[in-house]
Scaffold this active site. Sequence first.
Site: not given
Length: 657
Positions: A31, A35, A80-81, A109, A111, A132, A282, A403
């Site tokens: 890092d 940087d 859309s599905l 896959e 979702k 979308r 799919k 308290c």
Amino acid sequence: MNPKERIEQLSKILEEANYKYYVQDAPTMADFEYDALLHELEQLEAAHPEFVLPTSPTQRVGGEALSRFEKVEHIVPLESLQDVFSEEEVEDFDARLRSNAQKLGYSVEPKIDGLSVALEYVDGVFVRGATRGDGRIGEDVTHNLRTIRSIPMTIEDAPHRLIVRGEVYMPKTVFEELNAKREMLGQSLFANPRNAAAGSLRQLDASIAAERKLDIMIFNLQYVEGVEFKTHRETLNYLRSKKFKVVESTLCDTASDTIATIRRIGQSRHEYPFDIDGAVVKVDELTLRTVFGSTAKCPRWACAYKYPPEIKETVLENIVIQVGRTGVLTPKAVVAPVRLAGTTVTNATLHNQDFISQKDIRIGDTVRIRKAGEIIPEILEVVVSKRPEQSEPYLLPTTCPVCGAKVERDEDGAALRCCGVQCPAQLSRNIAHFVCRGAMDIEGLGDSIVEQLIASGKIASPADIYYLTLEDLKSLWKSGSKAAQKLLDAIEASKQNDLSKLIYALGIRQVGEKAAKVLAKTFRTMDDLMAAGLNELIEVSDIGAITANNIISWFSDPNARQMIERLREAGVNFEAAQTQTDDRFAGMTFVLTGALSLFTREAATEQIENMGGKVSGSVSKKTTFVVAGENAGSKLKKAGELGISVLSEEDFLKMLA
């Protein structure tokens, strides 16, 4: 090497480091080294702005906020599905397709539960990203998508035009950190990572999206010029070769294989770094997709299997009360350990007294529990038939368990709140608010430093900040005295802030920045504000009876009085600034709309208020003028309908002059 070449070289090195870290999860540099190179690039670009590349890593952090989102028409619709909810429906889906094509292969896959977007590249350069929307028309969120470090800004050996579709999400760990911080600051919590991602991606200010650490998973090739593919799997491999972060895919030849894969994904769904709410099936062969076509809403060649929420029974063993950093008492159910959605659950949220009463939840009850949004355990209902004898309804305490101060119910909600000004449970949040930008604006006093100072007993009240010494602070940083002295300088400078900032910093309920400015302008000194009665406060513009009572109640607390006196002794300014103002806008209400180019909204608002006017966010019959910049929308239309005078920026400047 000249500056232009070094800028190009650094950009390429840093983008490759981003790819290794954010896509391959295989960092190649520390890092500190990253940087240092980024800092060198920033300095070079500042000295040579003519060489700044639009794809530079420095452009990922967000710039000037947009005034609105532009509409984008998708070249290829983002469809859309069709959802299916049982394995039988998956079998029916397969049978329907096989009646037209005997030989089929499916890509299965996970979702991802996020926000779908399209990324567009021209000649290898990322030029636009859009949500979308309704599938055909989305919104341009390029400025926010640039902040996602796993999105490549450039692609090597790229076609002339390429459009890919992906799911923007917030990693589970980031979501938990974000909600923890929002809770500390007294802000409302996000219900789940999807809501958090959607809210982040639709910020007009890209710096907010950058802070939220969003990520993306690419799952479809929408459009490409000059390259041909036979299968969906080939397109995923192609996109992976172009350094996109691509969703995992399993190829299945039969319905039984497909269902087995869906089950496997479901069993491991809690191991993913992101939320999933199902599995996508799919057709793999692209020519068959064309044959099957689409309905008006969904493709016929794909479906989304949705996993049912997991619900278990357990016993509620106890109810404990947590006091949040805004003083709200939150009941938490302690339940017998139960395995739910991949983790062992031992507690669940109970929200408030109304929630407990409505569901008649009692200690000892058997309850049905699930994870809301797959994250937060919640009680759905009580199994009354299993309730033990002599159980009693549960009531929250009337005094703070931390308290001992009085507990009051909010006038406008179901929350019970501790009234203790110096309640230890609220200390971190109170100090975080006191030092924030709109309040005393003490740069360098971040959350971690505040927590360390509280833990070490150095501060127990916002006033204690002004009594910190170099010795108190220098051990908190590796750089020691240098960083500590810088913070002390910032603390000292904050003493000169206007009274309005101090009033807002006190954290009085319902006294925001705008109300604080009005109070400071009206009463001029802290002492006069403290001495004001109910009638005097109610007469002040924008201060209603509830807010007035909150102010009186706050200043009547002995702990609050003690804190005010310690601030006074430390030399904090208690007077409003003497500004050169007139009352030419007295009694007038302005509405600012559209993209203002001659000044910022904040500057225009300050000018109007300094001259006795008010600024409103909506147009009504009480509006005097609407100041319209470029691309003014519905507010301008409503002004026309109501016959309200509309000013251009030039007209407004003439009024100021």
